[in-house]
Design an enzyme around this catalytic site. Structure first.
Site, PDB file in Angstrom:
ATOM      1  N   ASP A  69     -11.467  -4.513   9.951  1.00 61.51           N
ATOM      2  CA  ASP A  69     -10.631  -4.995   8.860  1.00 61.51           C
ATOM      3  C   ASP A  69     -11.028  -4.213   7.609  1.00 61.51           C
ATOM      4  O   ASP A  69     -12.127  -4.383   7.083  1.00 61.51           O
ATOM      5  CB  ASP A  69     -10.863  -6.494   8.651  1.00 61.51           C
ATOM      6  CG  ASP A  69     -10.015  -7.078   7.533  1.00 61.51           C
ATOM      7  OD1 ASP A  69      -9.386  -6.301   6.780  1.00 61.51           O
ATOM      8  OD2 ASP A  69      -9.991  -8.314   7.392  1.00 61.51           O
ATOM      9  N   TYR A 121       1.353  -1.705  -4.606  1.00 63.23           N
ATOM     10  CA  TYR A 121       1.346  -0.671  -3.567  1.00 63.23           C
ATOM     11  C   TYR A 121       1.346   0.721  -4.198  1.00 63.23           C
ATOM     12  O   TYR A 121       0.559   1.598  -3.808  1.00 63.23           O
ATOM     13  CB  TYR A 121       2.572  -0.858  -2.677  1.00 63.23           C
ATOM     14  CG  TYR A 121       2.726   0.177  -1.585  1.00 63.23           C
ATOM     15  CD1 TYR A 121       1.984   0.086  -0.414  1.00 63.23           C
ATOM     16  CD2 TYR A 121       3.620   1.231  -1.726  1.00 63.23           C
ATOM     17  CE1 TYR A 121       2.133   1.030   0.601  1.00 63.23           C
ATOM     18  CE2 TYR A 121       3.779   2.174  -0.721  1.00 63.23           C
ATOM     19  CZ  TYR A 121       3.029   2.069   0.430  1.00 63.23           C
ATOM     20  OH  TYR A 121       3.172   3.009   1.427  1.00 63.23           O
ATOM     21  N   ALA A 122       2.228   0.926  -5.183  1.00 61.63           N
ATOM     22  CA  ALA A 122       2.305   2.222  -5.841  1.00 61.63           C
ATOM     23  C   ALA A 122       0.992   2.574  -6.526  1.00 61.63           C
ATOM     24  O   ALA A 122       0.563   3.738  -6.510  1.00 61.63           O
ATOM     25  CB  ALA A 122       3.452   2.229  -6.856  1.00 61.63           C
ATOM     26  N   HIS A 132      -3.904   3.518   7.451  1.00 56.57           N
ATOM     27  CA  HIS A 132      -3.721   2.070   7.391  1.00 56.57           C
ATOM     28  C   HIS A 132      -3.268   1.610   6.003  1.00 56.57           C
ATOM     29  O   HIS A 132      -3.547   2.262   4.999  1.00 56.57           O
ATOM     30  CB  HIS A 132      -5.031   1.362   7.755  1.00 56.57           C
ATOM     31  CG  HIS A 132      -6.156   1.725   6.830  1.00 56.57           C
ATOM     32  ND1 HIS A 132      -6.903   2.885   6.970  1.00 56.57           N
ATOM     33  CD2 HIS A 132      -6.673   1.092   5.738  1.00 56.57           C
ATOM     34  CE1 HIS A 132      -7.815   2.942   6.016  1.00 56.57           C
ATOM     35  NE2 HIS A 132      -7.692   1.868   5.258  1.00 56.57           N
ATOM     36  N   ILE A 133      -2.572   0.492   5.967  1.00 55.20           N
ATOM     37  CA  ILE A 133      -2.196  -0.143   4.698  1.00 55.20           C
ATOM     38  C   ILE A 133      -2.295  -1.656   4.842  1.00 55.20           C
ATOM     39  O   ILE A 133      -2.132  -2.198   5.929  1.00 55.20           O
ATOM     40  CB  ILE A 133      -0.771   0.224   4.239  1.00 55.20           C
ATOM     41  CG1 ILE A 133       0.261  -0.113   5.323  1.00 55.20           C
ATOM     42  CG2 ILE A 133      -0.672   1.669   3.828  1.00 55.20           C
ATOM     43  CD1 ILE A 133       1.705   0.049   4.846  1.00 55.20           C
ATOM     44  N   SER A 159       2.614   8.214   0.141  1.00 54.72           N
ATOM     45  CA  SER A 159       4.001   7.779  -0.009  1.00 54.72           C
ATOM     46  C   SER A 159       4.635   8.408  -1.232  1.00 54.72           C
ATOM     47  O   SER A 159       3.938   8.772  -2.198  1.00 54.72           O
ATOM     48  CB  SER A 159       4.026   6.252  -0.146  1.00 54.72           C
ATOM     49  OG  SER A 159       5.288   5.788  -0.586  1.00 54.72           O
ATOM     50  N   GLN A 195       8.962  -1.242  11.735  1.00 43.54           N
ATOM     51  CA  GLN A 195       9.437  -2.626  11.708  1.00 43.54           C
ATOM     52  C   GLN A 195       9.046  -3.328  10.418  1.00 43.54           C
ATOM     53  O   GLN A 195       9.858  -4.026   9.799  1.00 43.54           O
ATOM     54  CB  GLN A 195       8.871  -3.396  12.907  1.00 43.54           C
ATOM     55  CG  GLN A 195       9.354  -4.834  12.979  1.00 43.54           C
ATOM     56  CD  GLN A 195       8.800  -5.582  14.187  1.00 43.54           C
ATOM     57  OE1 GLN A 195       8.215  -4.982  15.091  1.00 43.54           O
ATOM     58  NE2 GLN A 195       8.980  -6.889  14.197  1.00 43.54           N
ATOM     59  N   SER A 196       7.819  -3.117   9.973  1.00 42.24           N
ATOM     60  CA  SER A 196       7.357  -3.801   8.760  1.00 42.24           C
ATOM     61  C   SER A 196       8.133  -3.326   7.535  1.00 42.24           C
ATOM     62  O   SER A 196       8.499  -4.130   6.667  1.00 42.24           O
ATOM     63  CB  SER A 196       5.857  -3.563   8.552  1.00 42.24           C
ATOM     64  OG  SER A 196       5.580  -2.179   8.415  1.00 42.24           O
ATOM     65  N   GLY A 215       8.647   9.372   2.747  1.00 46.22           N
ATOM     66  CA  GLY A 215       9.700   8.538   2.190  1.00 46.22           C
ATOM     67  C   GLY A 215       9.879   7.282   3.034  1.00 46.22           C
ATOM     68  O   GLY A 215       8.938   6.805   3.672  1.00 46.22           O
TER      69      GLY A 215
END
Length: 283
Positions: free
Chosen positions: A90, A181-182, A118-119, A168, A219-220, A214
């Site tokens: 984790d 996130y950014a 991972h994110i 990203s 799915q997420s 991009g």
């Protein structure tokens, strides 16, 4: 007019270089490569593992969910991976990165590539003031990347290996609904860009490839952006191939899909038009 022509000339040159490097990728160079892939249980990380497997690499896959990882491991072996070891971890735990690297080196006998992919989960919504979530997300999406790369560097120095960072477009261009996130993706850009300079100044054999992605049809991602974004999502399998091939030929940066590279140029040339387009595409 001259400045505009010069700008288009730069874009054309970058495009030519992109195709040159893309065409130079030969999966055979990854045969027997010792590779660690994080976030490998689903999405882009899963597809990255499959591409390395087809090339005949030796893998260590890490994520939180054992059942999902076991399924990926089974398919990797079917596709041709020489070896696949699993490490449950984790990345919200500050102790996890060092343990993952140690277990990966023990399993593989060294490291040629680490793919930091991972994110942590975060909602796709307007900023709600949750600073604690941002702090946790920085641990998962940024600080654990730093810890993993730092722990892996001595082994990558020995092999002349590579650090591949999956980032990203939101780490290059700010968009709505991605505040926390950014922030983590902008942090990756700053840290690994600076580290790349330092490794070069020390004449280190280790390369760093930053992968700017991009919208990808995981799915997420599709669940998050539903009814909020009007744009095409591109295949995770193709995104993963872009990541693997760019790392193999030691590109400084790679962009996928095609529009991401040009969006980064557009960002600085036409800021007001840029903001209008971004807000128009996000409902």
């Amino acid at each position: 007019m001259g400045l505009l022509a010069k700008g288009w000339g730069i874009i054309a040159l970058v495009g030519i270089l992109h195709y040159y490097y893309r065409d130079s990728f030969d999966p055979a160079i990854l045969a027997n490569a010792k590779v660690l892939v994080t976030g490998a249980s689903t999405g882009i990380g899963e597809e990255i593992a499959y591409h390395y497997s087809r090339a005949g690499a030796e893998l260590v896959l890490t994520a939180r969910r054992e059942n999902a990882l076991q399924k990926v491991r089974k398919k990797c072996l079917e596709l041709g991976a020489k070896k696949v070891s699993l490490v449950l971890a984790d990345m919200g735990s500050p102790e996890a990165p060092a343990e993952v690297i140690q277990q990966a080196v023990t399993a593989l006998g060294g490291l040629d590539y680490i793919v930091l992919n991972h994110i942590g989960w975060t909602p796709f919504e307007m900023w709600n003031g949750d600073v604690n979530h941002t702090r946790w997300l920085m641990e998962v999406n940024f600080l654990s990347f730093v810890h993993l790369a730092t722990a892996a560097l001595p082994y990558l120095e020995k092999s002349g290996g590579s650090i591949i960072v999956v980032s990203s477009l939101t780490g290059k261009i700010s968009i709505p609904y991605t505040t926390s996130y950014a922030a983590t993706k902008y942090a990756l850009e700053g840290f690994f860009g600076s580290l790349r300079h330092e490794l070069s100044m020390k004449k280190s054999p280790v390369s760093i490839t930053l992968c700017i992605l991009g919208l990808i049809d995981t799915q997420s991602a599709m669940e998050k952006i539903k009814d909020k974004i009007s744009m095409t999502a591109y295949p995770a399998q193709d995104a993963a191939l872009a990541v693997v091939s760019a790392g193999a030929v030691r590109l400084r940066e790679t962009y996928y899909p095609w529009y991401v590279r040009y969006a980064c140029f557009f960002r600085d040339w036409f800021p007001e038009s840029r903001d209008w387009v971004i807000q128009y595409m996000h409902h």
